[in-house]
Design a protein around this motif. Structure first.
Motif, PDB file in Angstrom:
ATOM      1  N   ALA A   9      47.285  28.160 -30.570  1.00  0.00           N
ATOM      2  CA  ALA A   9      48.360  27.501 -31.313  1.00  0.00           C
ATOM      3  C   ALA A   9      48.593  28.173 -32.660  1.00  0.00           C
ATOM      4  O   ALA A   9      49.735  28.443 -33.049  1.00  0.00           O
ATOM      5  CB  ALA A   9      48.019  26.026 -31.510  1.00  0.00           C
ATOM      6  N   GLN A  10      47.516  28.465 -33.377  1.00  0.00           N
ATOM      7  CA  GLN A  10      47.648  29.049 -34.713  1.00  0.00           C
ATOM      8  C   GLN A  10      48.209  30.459 -34.658  1.00  0.00           C
ATOM      9  O   GLN A  10      49.098  30.817 -35.432  1.00  0.00           O
ATOM     10  CB  GLN A  10      46.290  29.050 -35.411  1.00  0.00           C
ATOM     11  CG  GLN A  10      46.352  29.532 -36.853  1.00  0.00           C
ATOM     12  CD  GLN A  10      45.035  29.335 -37.572  1.00  0.00           C
ATOM     13  OE1 GLN A  10      44.457  28.251 -37.507  1.00  0.00           O
ATOM     14  NE2 GLN A  10      44.555  30.356 -38.230  1.00  0.00           N
ATOM     15  N   LYS A  41      51.938  30.299 -33.682  1.00  0.00           N
ATOM     16  CA  LYS A  41      52.799  29.888 -34.801  1.00  0.00           C
ATOM     17  C   LYS A  41      53.082  31.055 -35.736  1.00  0.00           C
ATOM     18  O   LYS A  41      54.183  31.190 -36.265  1.00  0.00           O
ATOM     19  CB  LYS A  41      52.123  28.771 -35.608  1.00  0.00           C
ATOM     20  CG  LYS A  41      52.229  27.395 -35.023  1.00  0.00           C
ATOM     21  CD  LYS A  41      51.945  26.310 -36.062  1.00  0.00           C
ATOM     22  CE  LYS A  41      50.730  26.595 -36.897  1.00  0.00           C
ATOM     23  NZ  LYS A  41      50.509  25.567 -37.945  1.00  0.00           N
ATOM     24  N   LYS A  93      57.861  28.066 -31.778  1.00  0.00           N
ATOM     25  CA  LYS A  93      57.073  27.619 -32.926  1.00  0.00           C
ATOM     26  C   LYS A  93      56.842  26.113 -32.863  1.00  0.00           C
ATOM     27  O   LYS A  93      55.741  25.626 -33.137  1.00  0.00           O
ATOM     28  CB  LYS A  93      57.779  27.984 -34.232  1.00  0.00           C
ATOM     29  CG  LYS A  93      56.957  27.615 -35.467  1.00  0.00           C
ATOM     30  CD  LYS A  93      57.631  28.083 -36.750  1.00  0.00           C
ATOM     31  CE  LYS A  93      56.766  27.737 -37.959  1.00  0.00           C
ATOM     32  NZ  LYS A  93      57.390  28.173 -39.226  1.00  0.00           N
ATOM     33  N   GLU A  94      57.871  25.385 -32.464  1.00  0.00           N
ATOM     34  CA  GLU A  94      57.740  23.932 -32.340  1.00  0.00           C
ATOM     35  C   GLU A  94      56.713  23.570 -31.272  1.00  0.00           C
ATOM     36  O   GLU A  94      55.908  22.651 -31.447  1.00  0.00           O
ATOM     37  CB  GLU A  94      59.097  23.320 -31.994  1.00  0.00           C
ATOM     38  CG  GLU A  94      59.075  21.801 -31.912  1.00  0.00           C
ATOM     39  CD  GLU A  94      60.443  21.222 -31.613  1.00  0.00           C
ATOM     40  OE1 GLU A  94      60.508  20.027 -31.269  1.00  0.00           O
ATOM     41  OE2 GLU A  94      61.439  21.962 -31.722  1.00  0.00           O
ATOM     42  N   TYR A 130      54.143  25.432 -30.319  1.00  0.00           N
ATOM     43  CA  TYR A 130      52.811  25.759 -30.834  1.00  0.00           C
ATOM     44  C   TYR A 130      52.333  24.698 -31.827  1.00  0.00           C
ATOM     45  O   TYR A 130      51.144  24.367 -31.879  1.00  0.00           O
ATOM     46  CB  TYR A 130      52.810  27.139 -31.487  1.00  0.00           C
ATOM     47  CG  TYR A 130      52.825  28.282 -30.502  1.00  0.00           C
ATOM     48  CD1 TYR A 130      51.837  28.391 -29.522  1.00  0.00           C
ATOM     49  CD2 TYR A 130      53.819  29.261 -30.550  1.00  0.00           C
ATOM     50  CE1 TYR A 130      51.846  29.441 -28.612  1.00  0.00           C
ATOM     51  CE2 TYR A 130      53.834  30.314 -29.643  1.00  0.00           C
ATOM     52  CZ  TYR A 130      52.846  30.394 -28.672  1.00  0.00           C
ATOM     53  OH  TYR A 130      52.854  31.432 -27.772  1.00  0.00           O
ATOM     54  N   GLU A 131      53.248  24.171 -32.621  1.00  0.00           N
ATOM     55  CA  GLU A 131      52.886  23.102 -33.553  1.00  0.00           C
ATOM     56  C   GLU A 131      52.462  21.847 -32.798  1.00  0.00           C
ATOM     57  O   GLU A 131      51.519  21.149 -33.201  1.00  0.00           O
ATOM     58  CB  GLU A 131      54.068  22.802 -34.481  1.00  0.00           C
ATOM     59  CG  GLU A 131      54.321  23.899 -35.506  1.00  0.00           C
ATOM     60  CD  GLU A 131      55.591  23.675 -36.313  1.00  0.00           C
ATOM     61  OE1 GLU A 131      56.406  22.811 -35.894  1.00  0.00           O
ATOM     62  OE2 GLU A 131      55.767  24.352 -37.342  1.00  0.00           O
ATOM     63  N   GLN A 132      53.151  21.562 -31.691  1.00  0.00           N
ATOM     64  CA  GLN A 132      52.765  20.420 -30.864  1.00  0.00           C
ATOM     65  C   GLN A 132      51.384  20.645 -30.244  1.00  0.00           C
ATOM     66  O   GLN A 132      50.565  19.723 -30.158  1.00  0.00           O
ATOM     67  CB  GLN A 132      53.810  20.197 -29.770  1.00  0.00           C
ATOM     68  CG  GLN A 132      55.152  19.702 -30.293  1.00  0.00           C
ATOM     69  CD  GLN A 132      56.214  19.657 -29.208  1.00  0.00           C
ATOM     70  OE1 GLN A 132      56.066  20.273 -28.146  1.00  0.00           O
ATOM     71  NE2 GLN A 132      57.293  18.927 -29.464  1.00  0.00           N
ATOM     72  N   GLU A 138      49.021  22.410 -31.525  1.00  0.00           N
ATOM     73  CA  GLU A 138      48.039  22.239 -32.589  1.00  0.00           C
ATOM     74  C   GLU A 138      47.766  20.759 -32.841  1.00  0.00           C
ATOM     75  O   GLU A 138      46.621  20.361 -33.094  1.00  0.00           O
ATOM     76  CB  GLU A 138      48.525  22.910 -33.869  1.00  0.00           C
ATOM     77  CG  GLU A 138      47.485  22.917 -34.981  1.00  0.00           C
ATOM     78  CD  GLU A 138      47.927  23.734 -36.174  1.00  0.00           C
ATOM     79  OE1 GLU A 138      47.361  24.820 -36.391  1.00  0.00           O
ATOM     80  OE2 GLU A 138      48.847  23.285 -36.889  1.00  0.00           O
ATOM     81  N   GLU A 139      48.797  19.930 -32.782  1.00  0.00           N
ATOM     82  CA  GLU A 139      48.611  18.493 -32.967  1.00  0.00           C
ATOM     83  C   GLU A 139      47.724  17.908 -31.868  1.00  0.00           C
ATOM     84  O   GLU A 139      46.895  17.030 -32.120  1.00  0.00           O
ATOM     85  CB  GLU A 139      49.969  17.784 -32.987  1.00  0.00           C
ATOM     86  CG  GLU A 139      50.751  17.972 -34.275  1.00  0.00           C
ATOM     87  CD  GLU A 139      49.983  17.503 -35.497  1.00  0.00           C
ATOM     88  OE1 GLU A 139      49.424  16.381 -35.448  1.00  0.00           O
ATOM     89  OE2 GLU A 139      49.919  18.248 -36.483  1.00  0.00           O
ATOM     90  N   ASP A 142      43.924  24.381 -41.370  1.00  0.00           N
ATOM     91  CA  ASP A 142      44.735  25.168 -42.294  1.00  0.00           C
ATOM     92  C   ASP A 142      43.943  26.242 -43.027  1.00  0.00           C
ATOM     93  O   ASP A 142      44.482  26.924 -43.891  1.00  0.00           O
ATOM     94  CB  ASP A 142      45.389  24.249 -43.338  1.00  0.00           C
ATOM     95  CG  ASP A 142      46.442  23.341 -42.721  1.00  0.00           C
ATOM     96  OD1 ASP A 142      46.842  23.603 -41.574  1.00  0.00           O
ATOM     97  OD2 ASP A 142      46.841  22.368 -43.382  1.00  0.00           O
ATOM     98  N   THR A 176      45.244  31.611 -41.623  1.00  0.00           N
ATOM     99  CA  THR A 176      46.595  31.812 -41.119  1.00  0.00           C
ATOM    100  C   THR A 176      46.607  33.104 -40.331  1.00  0.00           C
ATOM    101  O   THR A 176      45.741  33.956 -40.487  1.00  0.00           O
ATOM    102  CB  THR A 176      47.615  31.902 -42.274  1.00  0.00           C
ATOM    103  OG1 THR A 176      47.244  32.987 -43.142  1.00  0.00           O
ATOM    104  CG2 THR A 176      47.668  30.608 -43.063  1.00  0.00           C
TER     105      THR A 176
END
Length: 211
Positions: free
Chosen positions: A19-20, A23, A32-33, A35-37, A39-40, A62, A65
């Motif tokens: 995921a990281q 992103k 990107k959206e 991958y953010e999901q 990560e959640e 976090d 990066t």
């Protein structure tokens, strides 16, 4: 063989890394959206496995990066009169080979020197690399979701007295038999590690162990 929790921890770490990295490198807003999901989902899984607070979880996710790479833990194996130097951690009262995370701006061998002086008050000179281990392939009691490589350096001590540091409550040299009777910090070193480094000590032409 790893237990189910260890296997799940490794899978979550891999999921978080995908995921990281995704992103960071994707140019597509929809990817990107996704991958953010992803990560959640990783965060929720970690929350189910640990007692970490939302703030601690955010810090973990976090802290890096870009492309995710393993962290490096360096251990300085120091002998005197065929006894190994161990330090007792203040926080857990467990014993370990001096060492810690690799820092930016230092080589791995310099970390071995730095950590030994900070934890045991003694200056050492790295002599040879004993082993490079993938922590996930051994039975360490992992306390982090980071993927970790462990480096063991054999070091030669200067003739100076030892003393505890800010993070250690006791420092001493032990024979193998004595060391194996101690309450060890099993996320830092295993009984098998102690046996390995003593074997290295007795071997003139040692071949570095690696996974």
């Amino acid at each position: 063989m790893k237990n189910s929790t260890q296997q799940l921890t490794l899978l979550i770490s891999q999921l978080q890394a995908i995921a990281q990295s995704g992103k960071f490198y994707t140019k597509d807003v929809y990817d990107k959206e996704r991958y953010e999901q992803l990560e959640e989902v990783s965060k929720k899984l970690v929350a189910q496995l640990t007692t970490a607070t939302p703030e601690q979880l955010q810090l973990f996710f976090d802290q890096d990066t870009g492309y995710v790479t393993p962290k490096v833990d360096v251990r300085a194996v120091t002998f005197k009169n065929d006894k190994i130097l161990l330090v007792q951690e203040k926080s857990t009262q467990t014993w370990s080979i001096p060492g810690g995370w690799a820092d930016i701006g230092y080589s791995a061998s310099e970390i071995a020197v730095k950590e030994t002086q900070e934890e045991a008050g003694i200056k050492v000179e790295p002599k040879r690399l004993i082993a490079v281990y993938d922590m996930a392939k051994h039975q360490y009691h992992k306390q982090s979701f980071n993927y970790i490589y462990k480096l063991f350096f054999e070091c030669v001590p200067e003739n100076t007295p030892i003393h505890s540091g800010v993070e250690t409550s006791n420092v001493a040299f032990f024979s193998l038999e004595e060391a194996l009777k101690l309450k060890l910090s099993l996320n830092r070193n295993l009984p098998a590690d102690l046996r390995m480094v003593f074997k290295c000590r007795q071997t003139q032409h040692w071949e570095t162990k690696f996974d």
